[in-house]
Design a protein around this motif. Structure first.
Motif, short mmCIF file in Angstrom:
data_model
loop_
_atom_site.label_atom_id
_atom_site.label_comp_id
_atom_site.label_asym_id
_atom_site.label_seq_id
_atom_site.Cartn_x
_atom_site.Cartn_y
_atom_site.Cartn_z
N LEU A 73 78.16 -13.75 -53.25
CA LEU A 73 76.79 -13.35 -53.54
C LEU A 73 76.43 -12.10 -52.73
O LEU A 73 75.90 -11.13 -53.27
CB LEU A 73 75.82 -14.49 -53.21
CG LEU A 73 74.33 -14.16 -53.36
CD1 LEU A 73 74.01 -13.78 -54.79
CD2 LEU A 73 73.48 -15.35 -52.90
N GLY A 74 76.72 -12.13 -51.43
CA GLY A 74 76.47 -10.95 -50.61
C GLY A 74 77.26 -9.76 -51.09
O GLY A 74 76.76 -8.62 -51.12
N PHE A 75 78.49 -9.99 -51.49
CA PHE A 75 79.35 -8.95 -52.03
C PHE A 75 78.72 -8.32 -53.26
O PHE A 75 78.64 -7.09 -53.39
CB PHE A 75 80.70 -9.57 -52.38
CG PHE A 75 81.87 -8.65 -52.29
CD1 PHE A 75 82.76 -8.73 -51.24
CD2 PHE A 75 82.09 -7.70 -53.26
CE1 PHE A 75 83.85 -7.89 -51.15
CE2 PHE A 75 83.18 -6.85 -53.19
CZ PHE A 75 84.07 -6.94 -52.12
N ALA A 76 78.26 -9.16 -54.18
CA ALA A 76 77.71 -8.67 -55.43
C ALA A 76 76.40 -7.90 -55.21
O ALA A 76 76.13 -6.92 -55.91
CB ALA A 76 77.47 -9.84 -56.39
N LEU A 77 75.60 -8.34 -54.23
CA LEU A 77 74.30 -7.69 -54.00
C LEU A 77 74.44 -6.22 -53.62
O LEU A 77 73.53 -5.42 -53.87
CB LEU A 77 73.54 -8.44 -52.90
CG LEU A 77 72.99 -9.82 -53.26
CD1 LEU A 77 72.41 -10.49 -52.03
CD2 LEU A 77 71.95 -9.72 -54.37
N TYR A 367 82.24 -2.72 -62.10
CA TYR A 367 83.19 -3.75 -62.52
C TYR A 367 83.42 -4.76 -61.40
O TYR A 367 83.57 -5.96 -61.65
CB TYR A 367 84.52 -3.11 -62.93
CG TYR A 367 85.39 -4.07 -63.73
CD1 TYR A 367 85.05 -4.40 -65.04
CD2 TYR A 367 86.51 -4.66 -63.17
CE1 TYR A 367 85.81 -5.29 -65.77
CE2 TYR A 367 87.28 -5.55 -63.90
CZ TYR A 367 86.92 -5.86 -65.20
OH TYR A 367 87.68 -6.76 -65.91
N ASN A 368 83.42 -4.27 -60.16
CA ASN A 368 83.56 -5.20 -59.03
C ASN A 368 82.38 -6.16 -58.97
O ASN A 368 82.53 -7.33 -58.59
CB ASN A 368 83.66 -4.41 -57.73
CG ASN A 368 84.61 -5.05 -56.74
OD1 ASN A 368 85.65 -5.59 -57.13
ND2 ASN A 368 84.28 -4.99 -55.48
N LEU A 369 81.19 -5.67 -59.34
CA LEU A 369 80.02 -6.54 -59.39
C LEU A 369 80.25 -7.68 -60.38
O LEU A 369 79.93 -8.84 -60.10
CB LEU A 369 78.79 -5.73 -59.79
CG LEU A 369 77.52 -6.52 -60.08
CD1 LEU A 369 77.06 -7.28 -58.84
CD2 LEU A 369 76.41 -5.59 -60.58
N ALA A 370 80.83 -7.35 -61.54
CA ALA A 370 81.11 -8.39 -62.53
C ALA A 370 82.10 -9.41 -61.98
O ALA A 370 81.91 -10.63 -62.12
CB ALA A 370 81.66 -7.75 -63.81
#
Length: 432
Positions: A73-77, A367-370
């Motif tokens: 989650l932190g990564f995606a934010l 793409y990393n967010l996905a």
């Protein structure tokens, strides 16, 4: 590897990358690789620590899934602002600031006394290490020749697998000496060391090597936005396998393979750590092999899409076999599932090369967010499904099998969406 090729001659001379000399490129790779090694160790360590944390903190399966997923989650934010920051300030400055945040997150995790504290610290850790792959990939796009970029990507992922290997048996062996809190203090010190090495090794983002995205756009050609990237047919084609198949594989590797071996297979924590070590070692070899063979496959005209089209059905079969076998499905079945999913890792550099060169950093981050949104949803979702099925009166074994069955259905649907998007892209090319 991708059907869309980067034509270096089409890039204006002022916007061409500054290639690093071979020796300097190797030093830069190793500096980034150390940081990425630590980041993947942090990502996967919850699988090894799951039995201890569950007992000490009285965590349910959904709590454990949320805790592990907090990293993602932190990564995606951070992914969307990260792409813009990398384009503007360059890999060196960005990764140093982000790693400082990761150090604070490790310290917070080591000091936490309740689940809420652990979760917040885990999210902060995920935010802090979120630049550890995107920063080098952005730099490689500017500093390495195009034919070396897929290899560098694969070998960065191989380095990440080394971190995952280190999160298994070595962490298990270190536990009696330091405890799980001490492990996070050690990891904080390792992050500080990697910051010092990056500061001394990685070149600054000088005006000569700055991303084309940071320069004024050519007249009549506005810069590509995140909205443009998300609407791009090639990006949309690759999102399902990144979000569900590859993201779910990372969720299994970094969390659910361990509890499956313990709670379904009846293995001890030590035996489960050996199994996780085996899975991670298989992934390490797989990523090394991708780095070796991708140049030859590209020369033969074998595209990334074709490799994903062949590899994904194998992963679905391996996952189905593990579900059917239940308690008899040891770590080799989960290793087969994870290894057959690695074909999807080729999608990330392929997406970047399918976009204009000046949008590569944002394409990589999008793409990393996905991918990491998928990891978070899979880790938490599988835990919720396990708890929900147990609430309906299912046994522990049946609940795990049922939750994995739901994930199998989602993976099959994602693969079908990928095939549909691939057909649309191919038809559009035939028309044009």
């Amino acid at each position: 590897m991708s059907t869309v090729r980067l034509v270096e001659g089409a890039v204006p001379a002022a916007a061409r990358p500054t290639l690093l000399p071979r020796a300097q490129a190797a030093r830069v790779f190793l500096a980034f690789a150390l940081a990425y090694f630590i980041s993947t160790l942090l990502r996967a360590v919850t699988a090894t620590l799951a039995p201890v944390l569950s007992e000490e903190m009285q965590l349910r399966a959904s709590d454990l899934g949320l805790l592990a997923g907090g990293y993602f989650l932190g990564f995606a934010l951070t992914q969307l602002p990260l792409g813009t920051l990398l384009d503007r300030y360059g890999p060196r400055k960005v990764i140093l600031v982000f790693l400082a945040v990761a150090v604070a997150g490790c310290a917070g995790f080591a000091l936490a006394s309740e689940f809420a504290g652990l979760l917040v610290a885990r999210v902060v850790v995920g935010m802090g290490v979120s630049a550890c792959l995107m920063a080098p990939l952005t730099g490689y796009r500017r500093w390495l020749r195009p034919e070396l970029q897929l290899r560098a990507n694969a070998w960065m992922l191989m380095t990440g697998s080394m971190g995952t290997v280190a999160s298994t048996l070595p962490v298990q062996w270190l536990m009696p000496v330091t405890g799980w809190r001490g492990i996070f203090w050690v990891l904080a010190l390792m992050l500080v060391l990697s910051m010092l090495i990056i500061a001394c090794t990685v070149p600054a983002w000088s005006s000569g090597s700055a991303s084309p995205a940071a320069r004024p756009a050519a007249p009549g050609r506005p810069p590509m936005s995140y909205g443009d990237i998300w609407r791009h047919p090639y990006f949309r084609m690759m999102v399902p396998v990144g979000l569900v198949n590859y993201g779910g594989m990372l969720a299994v590797q970094t969390l659910w393979a361990g509890p499956w071996m313990v709670r379904v297979g009846g293995a001890s924590a030590e035996v489960a750590a050996v199994g996780l070590f085996g899975i991670s070692l298989c992934l390490l070899i797989a990523f090394w092999l991708w780095g070796v063979v991708t140049p030859a496959l590209a020369r033969r005209g074998i595209s990334t899409e074709r490799l994903i089209g062949i590899g994904m059905p194998l992963s679905l079969l391996a996952l189905a076999a593990a579900i059917v076998l239940g308690p008899a499905a040891g770590w080799p079945y989960w290793a087969a599932f994870c290894v057959s999913c690695t074909c999807a890792s080729l999608a990330q550099p392929a997406v970047a090369m399918a976009m204009p060169a000046q949008a590569a950093g944002r394409a990589l981050s999008a793409y990393n967010l996905a991918i990491f949104s998928g990891v978070f949803m899979a880790q938490w979702g599988i835990g919720l499904a396990i708890d929900g099925l147990q609430g309906l009166g299912w046994s522990v074994v049946a609940s795990f099998r049922g939750a994995m069955g739901l994930y199998l259905l989602a993976s099959a649907l994602a693969y079908a969406l990928f095939l549909s998007g691939w057909n649309r892209v191919r038809r559009a090319k035939l028309v044009t």
